[in-house]
Design a protein around this motif. Sequence first.
Motif, PDB file in Angstrom:
ATOM      1  N   ASP A 217       0.854  -1.191   0.000  1.00 50.76           N
ATOM      2  CA  ASP A 217       0.000   0.000   0.000  1.00 50.76           C
ATOM      3  C   ASP A 217       0.891   1.243   0.000  1.00 50.76           C
ATOM      4  O   ASP A 217       1.807   1.357   0.825  1.00 50.76           O
ATOM      5  CB  ASP A 217      -0.890  -0.012   1.241  1.00 50.76           C
ATOM      6  CG  ASP A 217      -2.033   0.976   1.140  1.00 50.76           C
ATOM      7  OD1 ASP A 217      -1.997   1.840   0.235  1.00 50.76           O
ATOM      8  OD2 ASP A 217      -2.968   0.882   1.960  1.00 50.76           O
ATOM      9  N   ASP A 219       1.115   4.772   0.903  1.00 53.14           N
ATOM     10  CA  ASP A 219       0.533   5.896   1.638  1.00 53.14           C
ATOM     11  C   ASP A 219       0.945   7.233   1.034  1.00 53.14           C
ATOM     12  O   ASP A 219       0.241   8.230   1.192  1.00 53.14           O
ATOM     13  CB  ASP A 219       0.980   5.855   3.108  1.00 53.14           C
ATOM     14  CG  ASP A 219       0.437   4.620   3.827  1.00 53.14           C
ATOM     15  OD1 ASP A 219      -0.658   4.156   3.447  1.00 53.14           O
ATOM     16  OD2 ASP A 219       1.120   4.125   4.743  1.00 53.14           O
ATOM     17  N   ASP A 235      -6.691   3.118  -6.760  1.00 49.94           N
ATOM     18  CA  ASP A 235      -7.263   2.328  -5.665  1.00 49.94           C
ATOM     19  C   ASP A 235      -7.713   0.966  -6.176  1.00 49.94           C
ATOM     20  O   ASP A 235      -8.554   0.877  -7.083  1.00 49.94           O
ATOM     21  CB  ASP A 235      -8.460   3.059  -5.050  1.00 49.94           C
ATOM     22  CG  ASP A 235      -8.055   4.343  -4.343  1.00 49.94           C
ATOM     23  OD1 ASP A 235      -6.941   4.386  -3.791  1.00 49.94           O
ATOM     24  OD2 ASP A 235      -8.849   5.308  -4.360  1.00 49.94           O
ATOM     25  N   PRO A 248      -6.235  -7.844  -2.775  1.00 50.64           N
ATOM     26  CA  PRO A 248      -5.867  -7.596  -1.373  1.00 50.64           C
ATOM     27  C   PRO A 248      -7.052  -7.877  -0.438  1.00 50.64           C
ATOM     28  O   PRO A 248      -8.193  -7.950  -0.883  1.00 50.64           O
ATOM     29  CB  PRO A 248      -5.503  -6.108  -1.382  1.00 50.64           C
ATOM     30  CG  PRO A 248      -6.320  -5.523  -2.489  1.00 50.64           C
ATOM     31  CD  PRO A 248      -6.390  -6.588  -3.557  1.00 50.64           C
ATOM     32  N   SER A 251      -9.163  -2.715   0.520  1.00 53.06           N
ATOM     33  CA  SER A 251      -8.755  -1.827  -0.577  1.00 53.06           C
ATOM     34  C   SER A 251      -7.397  -1.202  -0.268  1.00 53.06           C
ATOM     35  O   SER A 251      -7.117  -0.834   0.884  1.00 53.06           O
ATOM     36  CB  SER A 251      -9.796  -0.724  -0.781  1.00 53.06           C
ATOM     37  OG  SER A 251      -9.914   0.080   0.374  1.00 53.06           O
ATOM     38  N   VAL A 252      -6.556  -1.133  -1.287  1.00 51.21           N
ATOM     39  CA  VAL A 252      -5.223  -0.545  -1.140  1.00 51.21           C
ATOM     40  C   VAL A 252      -5.004   0.501  -2.219  1.00 51.21           C
ATOM     41  O   VAL A 252      -5.631   0.457  -3.292  1.00 51.21           O
ATOM     42  CB  VAL A 252      -4.107  -1.620  -1.225  1.00 51.21           C
ATOM     43  CG1 VAL A 252      -4.250  -2.648  -0.116  1.00 51.21           C
ATOM     44  CG2 VAL A 252      -4.099  -2.276  -2.592  1.00 51.21           C
ATOM     45  N   THR A 253      -4.117   1.423  -1.924  1.00 53.47           N
ATOM     46  CA  THR A 253      -3.752   2.456  -2.891  1.00 53.47           C
ATOM     47  C   THR A 253      -2.382   2.124  -3.453  1.00 53.47           C
ATOM     48  O   THR A 253      -1.411   1.967  -2.704  1.00 53.47           O
ATOM     49  CB  THR A 253      -3.711   3.850  -2.240  1.00 53.47           C
ATOM     50  OG1 THR A 253      -5.006   4.162  -1.725  1.00 53.47           O
ATOM     51  CG2 THR A 253      -3.313   4.892  -3.264  1.00 53.47           C
ATOM     52  N   THR A 254      -2.343   2.016  -4.740  1.00 50.21           N
ATOM     53  CA  THR A 254      -1.062   1.769  -5.403  1.00 50.21           C
ATOM     54  C   THR A 254      -0.904   2.803  -6.516  1.00 50.21           C
ATOM     55  O   THR A 254      -1.581   3.849  -6.518  1.00 50.21           O
ATOM     56  CB  THR A 254      -0.985   0.335  -5.950  1.00 50.21           C
ATOM     57  OG1 THR A 254       0.313   0.110  -6.523  1.00 50.21           O
ATOM     58  CG2 THR A 254      -2.054   0.079  -6.991  1.00 50.21           C
TER      59      THR A 254
END
Length: 448
Positions: A217, A219, A235, A248, A251-254
């Motif tokens: 992730d 940040d 996202d 994942p 939910s993750v931010t890449t």
Amino acid sequence: MLGLIAKPRRRALIVALAFLFLGGALAAFYFLSPHAVLRLTTGPEGGQAHRFVEAFIKVAEAQHPRIRIKPVVVNNLRDSSKALEQGKVDLAIIRSDVRLPANGEILVILRRDALAFVVPHHSDISSLADLSGKTIALPTGPAQEDNSHALDILLSYYNIVPDKVKRLFLAAADIGAAIERKKAAAALAVGPVGPGDVVETVASIAHATHGAPKILDFDDADAIVKRFPIFESYDVPQGGFHARPDVPDDSVTTLAVNYRFAVSIAMPDIVANAIGRSILAAKAQMMNLSPLAGQIEAPDTSDQNPLLPIHPGFADYLNNGDQSFFDQAQRYLYIVGIPLSVGVSLFTLLFSTWSARGARKDRDALRRLIALAGEAEAADRARLESLEHELHAAVAASIDASGNQAEQWKTSLAVQHAMRRFEQRRAALSATPGPEAAKSEIGPPHSS
């Protein structure tokens, strides 16, 4: 009389045949001219972009039978941009982080590919900063060098020298075994949320390590994007890369790169407009041939600092709708219509001048015929013979000069009038003895 009428008819027939020939030539050009050809790069053969282009060509040619799209195979995405710069193609597929063309403007966004950094479930790696001194596996394929270059850029954000992170290129199905055997600590797969390298890599690692892998992730994604606008913050929803177990798990931010259709800035607005509209309209049909077509979208016209600007012809449509398209068409009609109008006016002027010149010739011929008829009434034999030669010349000139039917009728009357006067004068001269005949009747003088 036949001669008087035949000449103008021949002239009218020639004009009619000329217009008929011109109309036939234009019709033949329209119906028999070759189809318009648009050259389009396909991306590396066997890649996802190549498959998408094949689907696009089928749908686009079905919608526009007179347009043929010629695929141009390139070795990589760098060559795709280069081909557009050099004018070898009309449209090119480009990727936001790979050598953008200097003369390029975009039409539509084809898809976004997530940069998924995948680590096994037991890994203590939580950031790219933890990759220094380790080995990372990347799936082999046409874009593997571009993906490796994207990794170099991200490592530089964390002040990691690219050489400090080794690369291991493997088939996606073999990456899990490499991580299980400690040959690699993590994997970088680039692809869409859906079938592709990321899903295959996640499945391989999950199977080899007997656990659901993790997706790193970011940040600080917004800060990275601000420094490197070639990336986007992206996202990934829960389970976006694997359904059971979810990968994942939340939910993750890449980060992501995007693929776009680019055209040259020299492409006419109306052409770019039509192509962009066709792509958006054909989206549903292309989804039946390529699932990736579902990600096609129009670019954001409100973006103040785009990597590449939207082509103004298509931007007008996106901002103003259909009316803008007709306005563009109207501008091109003006460009064609104004010279055409000037040409028609010039033709009319020349035709009027030619007609006026012909009318003057008609009047001059009529005046000469009437004048010869008047001179013949008092001419002697010698003068009458001279006037007859002039009469033949005047008749020939009047035939050449005669234009419309009214002028032909006037000329015919004038010729008949002149010939009657000449016949009457010849008859009068024949009835009157000449000087020699008068002398013979009187006889020789008597001697006194």
